[in-house]
Design an enzyme around this catalytic site. Structure first.
Site, PDB file in Angstrom:
ATOM      1  N   HIS A  29      -8.500 -13.951   6.038  1.00  0.00           N
ATOM      2  CA  HIS A  29      -7.807 -12.417   6.349  1.00  0.00           C
ATOM      3  C   HIS A  29      -7.681 -12.365   8.053  1.00  0.00           C
ATOM      4  CE1 HIS A  29      -9.758 -10.769   2.631  1.00  0.00           C
ATOM      5  NE2 HIS A  29      -9.279  -9.466   3.167  1.00  0.00           N
ATOM      6  N   GLU A  85       2.036 -10.178  -7.094  1.00  0.00           N
ATOM      7  CA  GLU A  85       3.291 -11.013  -5.141  1.00  0.00           C
ATOM      8  C   GLU A  85       4.554 -11.751  -6.125  1.00  0.00           C
ATOM      9  OE1 GLU A  85      -0.234 -11.059  -4.865  1.00  0.00           O
ATOM     10  OE2 GLU A  85      -1.023  -9.716  -4.007  1.00  0.00           O
TER      11      GLU A  85
END
Lengths: 335, 328
Positions: free
Chosen positions: A131, A62
């Protein structure tokens, strides 16, 4: 205007498709955005239509690909980057909050960074602490990032068009549970009629999704739907709730919030993010600074990570009952 | 270094335990999710990443580790936890979100913490490398010959944390082993589309440490390669990098449509099942008989039945317990 009703995920993919068709500088990259079509179906169909040069699967790197979006944007491209879960942004935060967010300012406005950073947020399906977070306030806190949080398909498409055309970095948050995925429950009200062509919804314009007299519920995303459910219950008890869907945090439509607060005299913020140091405090400050704060409450995640186990998660997430209870509590207060 | 007869039998039994654990979990996971699948429904909600097919990695490495050695795992952790000796009942209860679970229902299947067994895992890709370095550093600073092993998928080898950890581990000569489980896919993205070199073991050269690639998803080959790396670490000679070719029989998560996978691929992989291959080897070597195999499998089923029944019958935590444990 077409009356066809589509899901939020389809609305998002459609906006990206239309922008890619009209501007060759628009491209998409991220993890599993290609053949898979995005884990939450935000890029479905784009790979088949535009190929791997404009819809690029990335390694799980990322810092590299989000930093590359900043670099490509500075050279005139218009990248749309997806990072699957907002919870994952920690690994590349420096590229976001020290570079993407600041290069325009530090360059005296000479560097333009038309990047859309798209990500999934939110819980409610037992995916635990890494998450399920919301975290939009974290990004709204950093000057230089616009922050968009749609609650339904119509807004999602119009806001995506606006985000892509904006010459500034826009963080685009979609709630997994609003996307209309076949494998996760969505409120029926998240799918809406959506025009087939392009249209824009301006950033910084909240929407009064329900008019009322007794109190103002300020909210966004999934919590709009839960607040609407709560408002229907409150109606039965003779309480008339106004609901404001903020739609964007940056820019924040303070005027709409203040106006409603002046009308009802009571402000309740419903937020899926952590309670302290975030959206709810900002709304309270906004109303207080305007001299319109008479009565204020908030229903938010009580400053704990999102727990896995179902009864624990349901306890910490705002729901129609806890929202209605908070509202009733305000009405029972003197004044 | 060849595994002893006992070690072979331990690897065989543990691989069966892992395989059956995962197959059983796959069944339980779909309870309450049929005919309509909803990720939030059933006794085990949320994402579920199963490791059937990847047993050789876990048993081949863990054969060399004891309770003092630290293991960090990724989002697909069950095989590693089981081979490390994590309490099966408490682990299963955690996955069911129960009060008796490892984390009292707070963590779930991607976030298993067993302090006694020095096992932990994370849902973030590549997040396990740095903490393993820290465990190795702690051992070294305290004069212990303990080692730490970090496991992660091949997709994680493109994270900054992987490269930073390799450099730091090499620089400080830490007793740590980084193990890459190459199951060919990072969710949908094949290794060739994510990784600039054919094997991540080659990347060890950039940090001046040994790197070995172990092909063929074979527990004995993993045992041998891991033996060398662990011994090296225990003797204070520093870190190693292993990449192990392995196979993922299930999707990335349960419910994954797997449209990115060529048709019939999983069947081909299952034709090369490491458990079946080891079974043949043990039979041929006279270590295992049809009878002893049947008895072993029966014992495994009983152990699983106990763990799953414990999880199912345990109570949920009280809702207000959500507010506890932010701090100690």
């Amino acid at each position: 205007m077409s009356e066809r009703k589509i899901t939020m995920s389809k609305a998002i993919a459609e906006a990206i498709d239309l922008e890619m068709a009209r501007d060759p500088k628009v491209f998409v990259m991220g993890e599993d955005v290609g053949i898979y079509g995005g884990i939450f179906s935000s890029t479905t169909g784009l790979f088949a239509k535009y190929g791997g040069d404009r819809v690029k699967d990335t390694p799980i790197s990322e810092t590299a690909f989000i930093g590359a979006a900043t670099g490509a944007a500075a050279e005139g491209m218009r990248p749309i980057v997806e990072l699957m879960f907002v919870d994952f942004f920690g690994v590349c935060m420096d590229q976001i909050y020290n570079h993407l967010a600041k290069n325009t300012y530090m360059s005296g406005g000479s560097v333009k960074l038309p990047v859309v950073l798209m990500t999934a947020y939110g819980g409610g399906y037992n995916d635990a602490a890494q998450h399920s977070q919301s975290l939009y306030s974290l990004f709204a806190h950093v000057p230089g990032l616009k922050v968009v949080v749609p609650s339904n398909a119509y807004d999602a498409k119009g806001l995506m068009h606006t985000a892509i055309r904006d010459d500034n970095p826009v963080m685009y948050f979609f709630h997994k549970g609003l996307m209309g995925l076949g494998w996760m429950s969505s409120p029926a009200t998240a799918s809406t009629p959506v025009p087939e062509g392009d249209y824009t919804v301006p950033l910084g314009q909240a929407k009064v999704v329900r008019e009322g007299q007794d109190l103002t519920i300020v909210t966004l995303g999934w919590m709009v739907h839960r607040s609407l459910e709560a408002a229907a219950e409150l109606e039965k008890a003779g309480i008339s709730a106004e609901i404001i869907d903020l739609r964007t945090l940056v820019p924040l439509d303070r005027e709409t919030v203040i106006k409603s607060a002046q009308k009802t005299g009571r402000v309740l913020v419903v937020d899926e993010d952590y309670q302290s140091f975030g959206l709810s405090g900002e709304i309270a400050a906004t109303v207080a600074e305007a001299g319109a704060l008479k009565s204020f409450r908030r229903v938010a995640v009580p400053d704990v990570p999102i727990p896995y186990s179902r009864p624990l998660e349901q306890y910490v997430l705002p729901n129609p009952q806890t929202i209605a209870q908070a509202a009733q509590g305000m009405l029972e207060m003197v004044g | 270094m060849q595994p002893s007869r006992d070690q072979l039998m331990w690897m065989y039994r543990t691989m069966i335990l892992i395989r059956r654990y995962e197959e059983r979990m796959a069944e339980v996971y779909f309870e309450g999710k049929t005919p309509r699948f909803d990720i939030g429904w059933g006794p085990v909600p949320g994402e579920m990443h199963l490791a059937a097919g990847q047993e050789p990695v876990a048993v081949g490495v863990m054969s060399h580790l004891g309770d003092h050695d630290t293991v960090t795992g990724p989002h697909r952790p069950h095989h590693l936890a089981i081979a490390k000796g994590v309490n099966l009942k408490a682990m299963t209860a955690e996955i069911f979100g129960k009060k008796t679970g490892l984390g009292q229902g707070k963590g779930g299947h991607m976030h298993l913490f067993d302090v006694a067994k020095k096992f932990s895992c994370s849902g973030l890709v590549g997040a396990g490398f740095p903490p393993a370095l820290g465990a190795a550093l702690a051992a070294k600073m305290q004069g212990k010959n303990w080692v730490a092993v970090a496991f992660a998928g091949e997709g994680a080898a493109n994270q900054g944390s992987f490269h930073e950890s390799l450099n730091l581990a090499a620089l400080w000569k830490l007793p740590v082993i980084l193990v890459i489980e190459d199951n060919s896919y990072g969710i949908s993205v094949p290794k060739a589309a994510s990784t600039a070199v054919p094997t991540n073991a080659d990347r060890a050269a950039a940090y001046g440490i040994p790197g070995a690639f172990v092909p063929n998803n074979d527990p004995v080959a993993v045992f041998e390669a891991a033996g060398i790396a662990v011994e090296r670490a225990r003797q204070g000679q520093g870190p190693s990098l292993l990449e192990i070719k392995t196979d993922r029989y299930f999707g990335h998560f349960q419910g994954d449509p797997e449209l990115y996978r060529p048709k019939g691929e999983v069947d081909t992989l299952k034709g090369h099942d490491p458990i079946a291959r080891l079974r043949t080897k043990l039979m041929e070597g006279g270590v295992l008989s049809e009878d002893s195999d049947a008895a072993l499998r029966k014992a495994v089923e009983a152990e699983l039945e106990e763990a799953y029944a414990f999880a199912r019958n345990s109570p949920y935590p009280e809702p207000t317990e959500a507010l506890k444990h932010v701090f100690v």
